[in-house]
Design an enzyme around this catalytic site. Sequence first.
Site, PDB file in Angstrom:
ATOM      1  N   LYS A  95       0.838  -1.201   0.000  1.00 29.72           N
ATOM      2  CA  LYS A  95       0.000   0.000   0.000  1.00 29.72           C
ATOM      3  C   LYS A  95       0.878   1.258   0.000  1.00 29.72           C
ATOM      4  CE  LYS A  95      -3.782  -2.483   2.251  1.00 29.72           C
ATOM      5  NZ  LYS A  95      -4.766  -2.486   3.370  1.00 29.72           N
ATOM      6  N   TYR A 111     -12.639  -3.181  -3.214  1.00 25.36           N
ATOM      7  CA  TYR A 111     -13.159  -3.212  -1.839  1.00 25.36           C
ATOM      8  C   TYR A 111     -14.688  -3.192  -1.810  1.00 25.36           C
ATOM      9  CZ  TYR A 111      -8.481  -2.422   0.182  1.00 25.36           C
ATOM     10  OH  TYR A 111      -7.168  -2.551   0.589  1.00 25.36           O
ATOM     11  N   PHE A 149     -15.334   3.405   7.573  1.00 19.38           N
ATOM     12  CA  PHE A 149     -13.958   3.748   7.201  1.00 19.38           C
ATOM     13  C   PHE A 149     -13.725   3.686   5.688  1.00 19.38           C
ATOM     14  CE2 PHE A 149     -13.815  -0.838   8.258  1.00 19.38           C
ATOM     15  CZ  PHE A 149     -13.304  -1.363   7.063  1.00 19.38           C
ATOM     16  N   ARG A 152      -1.445 -14.933   3.190  1.00 19.69           N
ATOM     17  CA  ARG A 152      -2.150 -14.312   4.328  1.00 19.69           C
ATOM     18  C   ARG A 152      -1.373 -14.496   5.627  1.00 19.69           C
ATOM     19  NH1 ARG A 152      -6.563 -11.006   3.558  1.00 19.69           N
ATOM     20  NH2 ARG A 152      -7.620 -11.853   5.380  1.00 19.69           N
ATOM     21  N   THR A 199      -5.100  -8.659   9.828  1.00 21.12           N
ATOM     22  CA  THR A 199      -5.416  -7.349   9.242  1.00 21.12           C
ATOM     23  C   THR A 199      -5.052  -6.209  10.190  1.00 21.12           C
ATOM     24  OG1 THR A 199      -7.224  -8.314   7.972  1.00 21.12           O
ATOM     25  CG2 THR A 199      -7.278  -5.935   8.279  1.00 21.12           C
ATOM     26  N   ARG A 248       3.002  -7.342   8.717  1.00 19.31           N
ATOM     27  CA  ARG A 248       2.297  -6.254   9.424  1.00 19.31           C
ATOM     28  C   ARG A 248       2.822  -6.066  10.839  1.00 19.31           C
ATOM     29  NH1 ARG A 248      -3.153  -8.373   6.794  1.00 19.31           N
ATOM     30  NH2 ARG A 248      -3.377  -6.910   5.049  1.00 19.31           N
ATOM     31  N   ASN A 274      -1.977  -0.503   7.190  1.00 24.64           N
ATOM     32  CA  ASN A 274      -1.422  -1.825   7.501  1.00 24.64           C
ATOM     33  C   ASN A 274      -0.484  -2.370   6.418  1.00 24.64           C
ATOM     34  OD1 ASN A 274      -3.368  -2.488   5.661  1.00 24.64           O
ATOM     35  ND2 ASN A 274      -4.386  -4.020   6.915  1.00 24.64           N
ATOM     36  N   HIS A 298      -1.702  -5.700   1.306  1.00 19.93           N
ATOM     37  CA  HIS A 298      -2.952  -6.427   1.092  1.00 19.93           C
ATOM     38  C   HIS A 298      -2.630  -7.781   0.488  1.00 19.93           C
ATOM     39  CE1 HIS A 298      -6.973  -7.452  -0.368  1.00 19.93           C
ATOM     40  NE2 HIS A 298      -6.352  -7.846  -1.472  1.00 19.93           N
ATOM     41  N   GLU A 338      -9.183 -10.270  -8.126  1.00 18.95           N
ATOM     42  CA  GLU A 338      -8.286  -9.126  -7.922  1.00 18.95           C
ATOM     43  C   GLU A 338      -7.206  -9.061  -8.996  1.00 18.95           C
ATOM     44  OE1 GLU A 338      -7.131  -9.669  -3.823  1.00 18.95           O
ATOM     45  OE2 GLU A 338      -9.148  -9.150  -3.105  1.00 18.95           O
TER      46      GLU A 338
HETATM   47  P1  CMP Z   1      -6.980  -5.174   3.509  1.00 15.43           P
HETATM   48  O1  CMP Z   1      -6.328  -6.497   3.688  1.00 15.43           O
HETATM   49  O2  CMP Z   1      -6.538  -4.348   2.366  1.00 15.43           O
HETATM   50  O3  CMP Z   1      -8.559  -5.384   3.411  1.00 15.43           O
HETATM   51  C1  CMP Z   1      -9.495  -4.403   3.818  1.00 15.43           C
HETATM   52  C2  CMP Z   1      -8.842  -3.211   4.421  1.00 15.43           C
HETATM   53  O4  CMP Z   1      -9.695  -2.338   5.112  1.00 15.43           O
HETATM   54  C3  CMP Z   1      -7.848  -3.670   5.464  1.00 15.43           C
HETATM   55  O5  CMP Z   1      -6.755  -4.300   4.841  1.00 15.43           O
HETATM   56  C4  CMP Z   1      -7.588  -2.386   6.218  1.00 15.43           C
HETATM   57  O6  CMP Z   1      -6.605  -1.589   5.582  1.00 15.43           O
HETATM   58  C5  CMP Z   1      -8.924  -1.692   6.103  1.00 15.43           C
HETATM   59  N1  CMP Z   1      -9.648  -1.756   7.362  1.00 15.43           N
HETATM   60  C6  CMP Z   1     -10.264  -2.824   7.886  1.00 15.43           C
HETATM   61  N2  CMP Z   1     -10.845  -2.499   9.055  1.00 15.43           N
HETATM   62  C7  CMP Z   1     -10.567  -1.194   9.267  1.00 15.43           C
HETATM   63  C8  CMP Z   1     -10.891  -0.269  10.296  1.00 15.43           C
HETATM   64  N3  CMP Z   1     -11.603  -0.643  11.367  1.00 15.43           N
HETATM   65  N4  CMP Z   1     -10.449   0.990  10.174  1.00 15.43           N
HETATM   66  C9  CMP Z   1      -9.725   1.373   9.090  1.00 15.43           C
HETATM   67  N5  CMP Z   1      -9.392   0.538   8.088  1.00 15.43           N
HETATM   68  C10 CMP Z   1      -9.812  -0.726   8.178  1.00 15.43           C
END
Ligand code: CMP
Length: 144
Positions: free
Chosen positions: A10, A50, A58, A86, A92, A103, A113, A116, A127
Amino acid sequence: NEERSFIAVKPDGVQRGLVGEILRRFETRGFKILALQLVHPSKELLSEHYSDLAGKAFFPSLLAYMQSGPVAAFVIQGKGAVKIGRVMLGATNPQDSAPGTIRADFALDIGKNVCHGSDSVEAAEREIGLWFPQGLKSYTRAVD
Ligand code: CMP
């Protein structure tokens, strides 16, 4: 279970110079890098990527974050690529990620984070199609 998975570093990860480190982890684990590119994703691409999160509070900040700079998008191939990918990324929320995962080693905030990874084989194929719409082969091309 030879599989492909979509992995993205990211914008915060790219800005912090973590692309090489993250690629290195996947390469040394034994995965093949099938395609690799820097992308400025459009709002449309991110809304598709997404789509399951569209209703979340968010969601707008997630899209703004994902458009704050280039994303390093790549495809890995190898045994168990989705599941192992993963595991290598970690939970996450970096607050819950196991030590040694990407992470846990490089992030603190769920909103930033670093990376992805696809969460299922079906998601991976979806994807890969979104981020590499011309087909993987055309992203390795002769340049003269
Ligand atoms: P990712 O693996 O890209 O998949 C969904 C993304 O949403 C996740 O990583 C985070 O970056 C984001 N995400 C999930 N939950 C939250 C949250 N509570 N607040 C902000 N971002 C979030």
